[in-house]
Scaffold this active site. Structure first.
Site, PDB file in Angstrom:
ATOM      1  CB  SER A 108      -0.463  12.808 -34.552  1.00 47.97           C
ATOM      2  OG  SER A 108      -0.393  12.699 -33.140  1.00 47.97           O
ATOM      3  CG  HIS A 129      -0.999  14.030 -38.900  1.00 49.16           C
ATOM      4  ND1 HIS A 129      -1.037  12.657 -39.028  1.00 49.16           N
ATOM      5  CD2 HIS A 129       0.010  14.299 -38.022  1.00 49.16           C
ATOM      6  CE1 HIS A 129      -0.095  12.114 -38.265  1.00 49.16           C
ATOM      7  NE2 HIS A 129       0.547  13.098 -37.658  1.00 49.16           N
ATOM      8  CD  GLU A 141      -2.536  10.591 -41.874  1.00 48.79           C
ATOM      9  OE1 GLU A 141      -2.698   9.399 -42.145  1.00 48.79           O
ATOM     10  OE2 GLU A 141      -2.494  11.013 -40.692  1.00 48.79           O
ATOM     11  CG  ASN A 179       0.147   8.460 -35.951  1.00 53.63           C
ATOM     12  OD1 ASN A 179       1.240   8.110 -36.398  1.00 53.63           O
ATOM     13  ND2 ASN A 179      -0.070   9.675 -35.482  1.00 53.63           N
TER      14      ASN A 179
END
Length: 264
Positions: A108, A129, A141, A179
């Site tokens: 991540s 991800h 992602e 994130n």
């Protein structure tokens, strides 16, 4: 699903991927030990029951010997968010797999370029991800190293589409997109908790009902895992609030331990 898929890992992300893949064909899941394999089996079966899926749980075959993955054409690493652990496993898998097999990591926040180089097959590597819970979250992602071939790109996209997910190619920067934007907000909620007398439930209720978020920031940290959240914060260069460090030291990591900012 055209690929012979394998997943290396037995935690929430790995089991969620296995349950998702089981709708589209057989999948191998590599666990570290017999105990991990038993827990993974229970988790996958529980997930499939909750979804009401007419999927044979035997579609997910759980093994503990990495050599069992030798015939896989697409292997997704989904273990702890630690660079050394991931790179070591990826290099081991590279030695086992056929030349055309693709390696992927569900990291991540870690550098895909670096993991790809250390895996030994940068041309056939991708960051994949996914988000927890994998069976419900639609975004993937996708992060490709510079050396990734057109075939690698096409097969990674095809896998996402087979899983009925929405892939978005994002840059290889710490935390990628979600994130990188999300964790400063989550940590600001913790700092608000530290600085005021409002409780976790109050903060989460405000953000759910006032901002329309499906889950409050402190509940989301609990879902991600406070240890994982701290690791992501460190990777993206975001200062981790003291309260998170205190909870980790106490062994209260969120949902997976039954208590974090909330009790479960």
């Amino acid at each position: 699903m055209d690929e012979r898929l394998a997943i290396a890992g037995s935690g929430a992300i790995a089991c969620g991927l296995a349950a998702t893949a089981a709708h589209h064909g057989p999948v191998l899941l590599l666990a570290r030990s017999d105990n991990s394999a038993e827990r993974a089996r229970a988790t996958v079966e529980k997930t499939l029951r909750r979804l009401g899926a007419e999927v044979d749980p035997e579609h997910v075959r759980i093994v503990t010997d990495p050599r069992e993955l030798a015939e896989a054409t697409f292997v997704v690493e989904a273990i702890v968010e630690d660079h050394d652990a991931k790179s070591g496993l990826l290099a081991e898998l590279d030695r086992i797999l056929g030349a055309e097999a693709i390696l992927a990591s569900t990291t991540s926040s870690l550098s895909i370029e670096r993991l790809a180089a250390e895996s030994g097959r940068a041309q056939r590597f991708v960051g994949l991800h996914v988000f927890n819970p994998v069976t419900r979250m639609q975004l993937v992602e996708l992060i490709f190293p510079v050396a990734a071939t057109a075939d690698t790109r096409a097969r990674a996209l095809a896998l996402c589409e087979a899983f009925e997910k929405t892939p978005v190619e994002v840059p290889d920067i710490p935390g990628f997109v979600v994130n990188r934007l999300l964790f400063p907000y989550l940590f600001s909620a913790v700092r608000l908790l530290e600085q005021t007398d409002i409780d976790a439930a109050g903060i989460d209720t405000c953000m759910r009902l006032g901002a329309g978020h499906p889950m409050g920031p402190l509940a989301l940290l609990d879902l991600v895992g406070l240890d994982v959240s701290a690791a992501i914060g460190e990777t993206i260069g975001e200062s981790v609030p003291d309260r998170i460090g205190q909870l980790i030291a106490e062994g209260t990591l969120g949902r997976k331990t039954g208590r974090g900012f909330h009790s479960y």
